[in-house]
Write an enzyme that holds these catalytic residues in place. Structure first.
Site, PDB file in Angstrom:
ATOM      1  N   HIS A 135      -3.093  -4.807   1.824  1.00 51.72           N
ATOM      2  CA  HIS A 135      -2.548  -5.452   3.046  1.00 51.72           C
ATOM      3  C   HIS A 135      -2.886  -6.816   3.120  1.00 51.72           C
ATOM      4  O   HIS A 135      -4.036  -7.320   2.967  1.00 51.72           O
ATOM      5  CB  HIS A 135      -3.199  -4.831   4.376  1.00 51.72           C
ATOM      6  CG  HIS A 135      -2.732  -3.077   4.117  1.00 51.72           C
ATOM      7  ND1 HIS A 135      -1.756  -2.704   4.667  1.00 51.72           N
ATOM      8  CD2 HIS A 135      -3.430  -2.262   3.603  1.00 51.72           C
ATOM      9  CE1 HIS A 135      -1.602  -1.434   4.910  1.00 51.72           C
ATOM     10  NE2 HIS A 135      -2.860  -1.079   4.033  1.00 51.72           N
TER      11      HIS A 135
ATOM     12  N   GLU B  84      -0.906  -8.398   5.589  1.00 53.69           N
ATOM     13  CA  GLU B  84      -0.244  -8.884   6.949  1.00 53.69           C
ATOM     14  C   GLU B  84      -1.549  -8.348   8.047  1.00 53.69           C
ATOM     15  O   GLU B  84      -1.462  -8.506   9.246  1.00 53.69           O
ATOM     16  CB  GLU B  84       0.930  -7.517   7.290  1.00 53.69           C
ATOM     17  CG  GLU B  84       0.721  -6.147   7.251  1.00 53.69           C
ATOM     18  CD  GLU B  84       0.135  -5.444   6.057  1.00 53.69           C
ATOM     19  OE1 GLU B  84       0.109  -6.219   4.919  1.00 53.69           O
ATOM     20  OE2 GLU B  84       0.127  -4.098   6.070  1.00 53.69           O
TER      21      GLU B  84
ATOM     22  N   CYS C  43       0.868  -1.102  -0.040  1.00 55.59           N
ATOM     23  CA  CYS C  43       0.123   0.130  -0.029  1.00 55.59           C
ATOM     24  C   CYS C  43       1.134   1.269   0.082  1.00 55.59           C
ATOM     25  O   CYS C  43       1.511   1.742  -1.143  1.00 55.59           O
ATOM     26  CB  CYS C  43      -0.933   0.017   1.042  1.00 55.59           C
ATOM     27  SG  CYS C  43      -2.360   0.917   0.731  1.00 55.59           S
TER      28      CYS C  43
HETATM   29  N1  GLN Z   1      -3.975   6.322   1.378  1.00 52.87           N
HETATM   30  C1  GLN Z   1      -2.749   6.048   1.827  1.00 52.87           C
HETATM   31  C2  GLN Z   1      -1.478   6.781   1.138  1.00 52.87           C
HETATM   32  O1  GLN Z   1      -1.669   7.375   0.210  1.00 52.87           O
HETATM   33  C3  GLN Z   1      -2.080   4.820   1.773  1.00 52.87           C
HETATM   34  C4  GLN Z   1      -3.205   3.557   2.926  1.00 52.87           C
HETATM   35  C5  GLN Z   1      -2.524   2.477   3.236  1.00 52.87           C
HETATM   36  O2  GLN Z   1      -1.299   2.231   3.211  1.00 52.87           O
HETATM   37  N2  GLN Z   1      -3.436   1.490   3.761  1.00 52.87           N
HETATM   38  O3  GLN Z   1      -0.428   6.890   1.563  1.00 52.87           O
END
Ligand code: GLN
Length: 199
Positions: A172, A174, A78
């Site tokens: 994710h 994890e 992410c």
């Molecule tokens: N929205 C977050 C970002 O742009 C990422 C979200 C996440 O890591 N779950 O950094």
């Protein structure tokens, strides 16, 4: 054998550390660049990419991680994937590391309300499987460079990629007590460790 490190500046690094421990992969948290010398691979967790980027800047983690990535695997989930990308299309505050040959758009599924858990189909190193994962204010990958392999899709969106020895996931794994990705990517670390213990 050196452990796998988890960048522990911000975000859900503890979940990654727990996942590595459950997978019996030696793990440590990384807070300073010189600790990169102590590890064999690095995970950049999910969190808030802008905040993580600012914290990384303070101690020049960008240069050190880019150097580390020349020889060692980095995996990002992410926000981690956003930081590893080549270009963040809707945010010029972030200085992406450019170790995944992809362009991304942050928060591309909408607001927190549009976060969800679902099954994705992935193929990692010839192993095909379905995995339950969580998309939390996830990014979307809009462009994939020639050196990048697509490892998984969700509906029509590319959600898992590999550039060279590096892996990126828009979701994710994890958070769901799922050790699959950590084992696939860092399993050499386990085998080596087991052989060493047996010897
Ligand atoms: N929205 C977050 C970002 O742009 C990422 C979200 C996440 O890591 N779950 O950094």
């Amino acid at each position: 054998m050196k452990p796998i490190g988890v960048l522990a500046l911000q975000g859900d690094y503890e979940k990654h550390l727990n996942t590595l421990v459950r997978a019996e992969i030696p793990a440590i948290d990384i807070r300073y660049p010189d600790q990169l010398l102590e590890i064999n691979g690095l995970i950049i967790p999910g969190g808030e990419s802008t905040t993580m980027n600012d914290l990384m800047k303070r101690v020049d983690f960008h240069t050190h991680i880019a150097d580390f990535a020349k020889t060692k695997t980095v995996m990002g989930t992410c926000a981690g994937l956003i930081l590893m990308s080549k270009k963040v299309k809707n945010d010029d505050q972030i200085n992406p590391l450019g170790i995944l040959d992809i362009e991304v758009t942050r928060n591309a599924y909408g607001r927190q309300l549009n976060s969800f858990v679902d099954t994705v189909e992935v193929e990692i190193d010839n192993d095909h499987s379905q995995q339950e994962v969580a998309f939390i204010r996830a990014p979307k990958i809009s462009t994939v460079g020639k050196s990048t392999t697509i490892l998984g899709k969700h509906n029509n969106d590319i959600v898992a990629v590999k550039t060279g020895i590096h892996y990126g996931f828009t979701f994710h794994s994890e958070l769901n007590e799922n050790e699959y990705f950590h084992k696939c990517i860092f399993s050499d670390n386990i085998d080596f460790q087991k052989e060493n213990n047996a010897a």
